[in-house]
Structure formats: C-alpha cells, structure tokens
Design a protein around this motif. Structure first.
Motif, short mmCIF file in Angstrom:
data_model
loop_
_atom_site.label_atom_id
_atom_site.label_comp_id
_atom_site.label_asym_id
_atom_site.label_seq_id
_atom_site.Cartn_x
_atom_site.Cartn_y
_atom_site.Cartn_z
N ASN A 1 51.47 55.84 25.97
CA ASN A 1 50.84 56.93 25.22
C ASN A 1 50.21 58.01 26.08
O ASN A 1 49.89 59.09 25.59
CB ASN A 1 49.78 56.37 24.26
CG ASN A 1 50.40 55.46 23.21
OD1 ASN A 1 51.47 55.76 22.69
ND2 ASN A 1 49.75 54.34 22.92
N GLY A 2 50.03 57.71 27.37
CA GLY A 2 49.48 58.70 28.28
C GLY A 2 47.96 58.68 28.34
O GLY A 2 47.29 58.18 27.43
N LYS A 3 47.44 59.21 29.44
CA LYS A 3 45.99 59.33 29.63
C LYS A 3 45.75 60.57 30.47
O LYS A 3 46.33 60.71 31.55
CB LYS A 3 45.44 58.09 30.31
CG LYS A 3 43.92 58.07 30.44
CD LYS A 3 43.45 56.75 31.04
CE LYS A 3 41.94 56.69 31.13
NZ LYS A 3 41.47 55.40 31.72
N GLU A 4 44.94 61.44 29.98
CA GLU A 4 44.73 62.73 30.66
C GLU A 4 44.30 62.52 32.10
O GLU A 4 43.38 61.75 32.37
CB GLU A 4 43.70 63.56 29.89
CG GLU A 4 43.62 65.00 30.37
CD GLU A 4 42.74 65.86 29.48
OE1 GLU A 4 42.41 66.97 29.90
OE2 GLU A 4 42.37 65.41 28.38
N GLY A 5 44.95 63.21 33.00
CA GLY A 5 44.62 63.14 34.41
C GLY A 5 45.18 61.93 35.12
O GLY A 5 45.03 61.79 36.34
N VAL A 6 45.83 61.01 34.38
CA VAL A 6 46.38 59.80 34.98
C VAL A 6 47.90 59.76 34.86
O VAL A 6 48.61 59.66 35.85
CB VAL A 6 45.76 58.54 34.34
CG1 VAL A 6 46.37 57.27 34.97
CG2 VAL A 6 44.26 58.53 34.50
N PHE A 7 48.39 59.87 33.61
CA PHE A 7 49.83 59.75 33.38
C PHE A 7 50.17 60.42 32.05
O PHE A 7 49.42 60.27 31.07
CB PHE A 7 50.23 58.27 33.34
CG PHE A 7 51.71 58.04 33.27
CD1 PHE A 7 52.53 58.31 34.37
CD2 PHE A 7 52.30 57.57 32.11
CE1 PHE A 7 53.90 58.11 34.30
CE2 PHE A 7 53.67 57.37 32.03
CZ PHE A 7 54.47 57.65 33.14
N PRO A 8 51.29 61.16 31.99
CA PRO A 8 51.60 61.90 30.75
C PRO A 8 51.99 61.02 29.57
O PRO A 8 51.79 61.41 28.41
CB PRO A 8 52.80 62.78 31.16
CG PRO A 8 53.41 62.11 32.34
CD PRO A 8 52.26 61.45 33.06
N GLY A 9 52.54 59.82 29.82
CA GLY A 9 52.92 58.91 28.74
C GLY A 9 54.38 59.10 28.33
O GLY A 9 54.87 60.22 28.23
N LEU A 10 55.04 57.98 28.10
CA LEU A 10 56.47 58.03 27.76
C LEU A 10 56.70 58.59 26.36
O LEU A 10 57.64 59.36 26.14
CB LEU A 10 57.09 56.64 27.88
CG LEU A 10 57.05 56.00 29.27
CD1 LEU A 10 57.76 54.65 29.26
CD2 LEU A 10 57.65 56.92 30.33
#
Length: 637
Positions: A525-534
């Motif tokens: 689902n993503g996490k801001e500043g960490v990974f955009p999410g699939l």
C-alpha cells in the motif's frame, strides 16, 4: 504436477542406473530446444492459472468431514464430458498427487488485453460448477490449502489404515498409500524419494502453544524407532510426501515475448514470491493440530526432500557428489537476467561438466549455471518405455529433471516443435476459499507483470535476502508482524531495457542502502517517504490504460481485497481459520482439532465458497454475493 508419462515405472535402483543417461540426454534435449527457439521474438503475451481442489464428503449426522478418494473417477468423467467431446471446452482438468485432488485450468490461455481480467472469475466459477455437478450427495469441491485432519485416523472415505511396513510406497504411520493418486508416477515418486534418501522424509512443524497445550508437547511412537528419532518436542511430526504434495495451491504461468523477457520476469517475480505467499497464507493446521505457521511451503519442501545424509552435510561425502543446501522444493538459487547477476550471492552447487558443455554450445553463463544447478539432481521416476528417446524431437529427459525441481519460480523452455513460447511459472501462492479471492490474487500478479514490463521496474535485491523473506513469510501472522527486505527505489533503472537493464553493472556489489526492511502493508500500500506501494503503482497504470467500465470495476475490487489483506483490515484465510477454531465451543485451548471442529470449519468454508453465507471479516464489501451456485451440501450446524 509435471510430466505424466505412461508405462512401466522402474524401481529406484533401476532408475539410479540410468540417472547419468537421463541427465546427458536431458541436456541434449535442452540444447535442441534452445538453439531452435533462442532467437524467437514477438510471441503474444499469454497466461493461465491453475487451481487445485480437494474432494470432501460431509457426514452431517456424525458431524464429520472426510477426503473422498475418487479423484481419478471424477477426473475421467470431467475429461470425457469436456475436452474429449469439445477441444474448445472452456475448462481443462488434470490429476494431482492426492487421489482426493484434481486440478482445473482455463481451456485456452488468456491473452494480453485488459478485458481478459474480467473473465478469470467466471471461468473459475464454471470449473467449480462443472466439477460439483458430478459429485454425489453431501460431497463438495473445496479450495483449501491443507486439510486440517490430514493423516488422522479415518480422514479418508473409504477409510484405509496406513501401511508403515516395507512394501508400501511411503511407509507412513499416518498417510495410507490409497490416498495417493493411482497413476504410477505418484507412488513411484513417493517410494523413490524415500529409497534415495535412505529413510522416510521428516517433517516437523512447530505447534501453536495455546493456554492448555502441553509444554513440552511430546508425541511418542514406541512402535517406530525411526519416528521416535525424527520427531521433535513441541513439533507436529509427519512422515510422508502426502503431507506436502497432498496440499493445494494456486499457480500462474506466463508466456513472454522472448527468452530475455522471460528471464527478466523470472527474476523480478522471484522477489515478490515471499510477499504474495504471506498475503495468501491459508494453512495453519496439520495432522489435527494447530501449528505455529501459516503457510505450507516448508512442509512441502521437507515432504520431498530426497537428499541423503551426505548431501545434507550430516556425513562425509563418500557415495554422493555434492553437498546440497536445499530440498528440491524450495526458493530459487540464482537470477537469470544480466541485471540480476550482481545479486546472485548464494553459493551455487552445479554440475561442472554440464556447465562447461553448455558454455561450449553458446549458452551464456547465467543460464548455463541455472541448468547445471537443476541437473545436480537425480531423476526420481523413469519409465522403461521412455529410456531411449529422439533428443531432437522429445524433451522427456529434460522435463524429468526440470519438473522435479519444484521452486518458487520455474523457467520453462518451449516444448519441442510447438508454437508455445518461453514461459515462467509463479508458484508460491496458497489457494483461497472462494473464486473471488483466487481471481484477485491471480489478477494482482498478472497485472504486476504488465507493470513490471511497461515501467521496467526493478525489484532485485540479494538473493540471500529473498531466502530470509521466504522463512519470514511462513510464520504465523507474517502479513502483519513480519518485516521483509525489499528494494527502496524500484524505478532507479529509469530507461532500463529488458535485455541489459540499462546501466546496471554486473560486476558491481549491491549497496546495502538499495533495500530496507518493510512491512507488507508498506510494500503493498505504500508509505510516504519510504516506498510508493505496489497497489498505487498498479492504480496509476490502470489510469493510463483504456479499460471498459466492467473490467475496471472488477480489477479495482480485486485490488481492494489485496490492499485490505495487506493492511490487516481483512484477515488472511489462515488468520480467519485460527479464529474460527479458537471460538469453536468444543475447542479446549489445547491446539487439538477434533472431527467435529473440522466438520464445522469445512462446512463454513464450503458455504462461503458457494456464497451461501457472507464473511465480511475475510472478504469485506468487495465480494459480490451471488445465490447458491450448486453446492451439493447445504446442511448447517
């Protein structure tokens, strides 16, 4: 279940005598295929799913559910009514390891258009309806990964007792040979794995320690010295191939446009395998006990582990050639694309003679070592009529080794003289209760391949970290509690191309900062500043595609399920099953699943699968409830 040859199966001693012959000619067959189709491009993107089913029978009076050993008869009827009558029949049926199992696939592969995604669930529904229609009263077709009381007394109908004495295929204390498919491949595989290993297979699954579970939890096997030595305290002990290969799974095979695209997809999807496995977790129960794992993978791995004591490093090498670090059912050991080379950090055991032969024939280093690694294994089944073959036009010897290397991903060369292209098979998913869920996982993975190829995404991390992820993925509630190594910048390749992955330096060491530990919620689902999410990436891709309203609605429903499973808003099947048993009035918080508890669970699973009841904690509001689709058993508690 791989190659199904007809003929007279050889014993292990006879098979062993021909092992070098099979390997030698298997390589020649591979070379014929490779040279014939290595430059083939522009194959159409095609794909298909495989769903494995169990046949169960409900005894409503005695509140008991058993596995029905009629898979061969059901299969024969389905094939006779289907593909033998109409070559364009929409579904195909194939045998599986258990005589209570069958496998269903779409009659024709799906194509590359987006609208195909809207036909997957309908086809799965048709499969379920078709097979259910020929079952007897109180029988049902279930998509459950692991039958909770597999191996318990009387778990089959008809009932059979196990045969632990010499002469049986598995010599199991728990699993009768009658539960193995009658095709000679399956019993021969079972017997030859045991003979090659030199002892029965050993499966020890940690038991879930509930309030009243004995501590230590110890089972005694006074009648069997081998079992007494092999079983561990605080573990559920199992001793047969059927405990692994008798489970059900969900798989997807993709045809790529070219060999280089297939290799690229193989690598990228290999890193996704543990993530999707944890997301699809559906097997928390074994041999009538609640376990402390949620996935079947390690159980199957142990169930077909034919390595000798020497190969497992328990004795000095004397009669064997190699130390082998894994079972032949495990995660992959090397990437195949050029951009994956620098991440190949697992020591690879290879047949050096085969490796050199492949190099001389013009095979590149990465593909040569992949094949030479597969071919350290012996053939496990061989039929007398299939020893001497035409290497230019047949591939049985190659497939003999290839199809018994059961890894998370499988790289599949085209069959000889066919119009089938280079393919990859995605193998780690656990089968789900409903056609909706199974469609959701299939569409998610297929859509991800489209995005990987369109955006040239790069998920690669050191392969040793993928192995770590595989272990984490099987743990209880890994989808919520596990942390997984994942690449941080998946778009770093920029203008990377499939053949060369842009500016990637194969000699460069991967930097530690390229990847980080993430939760599945962050990865999906993503996490801001960490990974955009699939899921956000898939949604972005969908926004740029021309998709009809119905198809878009279906895809978004599927992605919603995946999204909510990843966040914990919806339960995995494993978590839902655990809570169902924990709340059962007969459960004594002792990790034991009785016949009546098993009956209640499987009846509920069947009602959910046939849309006779809702299950919002598992399916949410995305599930399209439809009235009874033909279940033969509608009794409730």
């Amino acid at each position: 279940m791989g190659l199904l040859s007809q003929g007279s199966p050889l014993s292990w001693e006879e098979t062993k005598r021909h092992a070098d012959h099979v390997r030698r000619h298997g390589i020649l067959q591979f070379l014929h295929i490779y040279h014939a189709v290595k430059d083939r491009h522009k194959d159409v993107l095609k794909w298909g799913d495989e769903v494995e089913y169990m046949l169960v029978s409900f005894d409503h009076e005695n509140k008991k559910v058993q596995l029905v050993l009629s898979g061969e008869e059901v299969l024969e009827t389905l094939q006779e009514k289907g593909e033998r009558t109409n070559p364009n029949h929409p579904t195909l049926w194939r045998p599986e390891y258990g005589s209570y199992m069958i496998e269903g696939t779409p009659g024709q592969p799906y194509g590359g258009t987006m609208s195909e995604f809207n036909t997957v669930e309908a086809n799965m529904r048709e499969r379920r309806k078709e097979a259910t229609s020929i079952l007897e009263e109180n029988q049902a077709l279930c998509t459950i990964t692991s039958f909770p009381r597999l191996g318990c007394p009387g778990f089959t109908v008809p009932e059979y007792k196990p045969n632990p004495v010499e002469g049986g295929a598995s010599k199991s204390l728990f699993f009768p040979d009658e539960a193995i498919n009658k095709h000679p491949r399956f019993s021969t595989l079972t017997r030859n794995i045991r003979h090659r290993r030199g002892e029965k297979v050993v499966i020890n699954v940690p038991i879930f320690k509930d309030k009243n579970t004995p501590s230590p939890f110890i089972e005694t096997f006074p009648e069997d010295d081998e079992a007494a030595r092999a079983s561990k305290p605080d573990h559920i002990y199992m001793d047969a191939m059927g405990f692994g290969m008798g489970n059900c799974c969900l798989q997807v095979t993709f045809q790529a446009c070219s060999i280089s695209e297939a290799r690229y997809l193989y690598d990228q999807l290999a890193t996704i395998c543990p993530i999707v496995m944890a997301l699809s977790a559906a097997s928390p129960f074994y041999r009538g006990y609640v376990s402390d794992i949620d996935c079947r993978w390690g159980v199957i791995s142990a169930s077909v582990d034919d390595r000798t004591r020497e190969e497992r490093g328990l004795e000095p090498l004397k009669n064997n050639n190699y130390r082998i670090s894994k079972s032949r059912y495990d995660s992959i050991d090397s990437y195949l694309s050029k951009c994956g080379e620098k991440y190949n950090d697992i020591d690879l055991t290879i047949d050096k003679e085969i490796y050199e032969q492949l190099l001389k024939e013009g095979i590149d280093h990465l593909l040569a070592q992949h094949v030479a690694h597969l071919f350290i294994r012996d053939p496990l089944t061989l039929f007398e009529e299939k020893i001497h073959l035409d290497d230019a036009n047949e591939s049985d010897h190659f497939e003999n080794i290839q199809s018994t290397n059961w890894q998370t991903m499988r790289f599949k060369p085209p069959p000889p003289n066919s119009d089938i292209g280079w393919r990859v098979e995605f193998r780690p998913m656990e089968v789900q209760l409903t056609d909706f869920e199974n469609s959701a996982y299939v569409v998610f993975v297929v859509l991800l391949t489209r995005v990987i190829l369109s955006y040239k995404l790069d998920f690669l991390i050191p392969l040793s970290k993928v192995d770590v992820n595989m272990k984490v993925a099987q743990k209880r509630d890994a989808v919520l509690r596990g942390m997984f190594y994942f690449r941080k910048d998946i778009c770093k390749g920029g203008n990377a191309v499939v053949d060369g992955c842009g500016k990637a330096q194969s000699s460069a060491e991967p930097a530690v900062e390229e990847y980080a530990l993430m939760s599945i919620d962050t990865i999906i689902n993503g996490k801001e500043g960490v990974f955009p999410g699939l899921i956000p990436i898939l949604n972005s891709y969908l926004e740029n595609m021309e998709v009809d309203v119905d198809t878009r609605c279906s895809i978004l429903n599927y992605l919603k399920l995946i999204k909510k499973r990843a966040s914990g808003e919806l339960m995995t099947v494993a978590r839902w099953m655990r809570e169902f048993i924990a709340k059962h009035p007969d459960y004594k918080q002792d990790s034991v699943i009785t016949d009546e508890m098993n009956y209640s669970l499987l009846l509920k699973c069947n009602q959910i699968a046939n849309e006779l009841c809702e299950c919002p904690e598992l399916l949410g509001s995305a599930f399209r409830k439809v009235k009874n689709s033909g279940s033969k058993t509608e009794s409730s508690n």
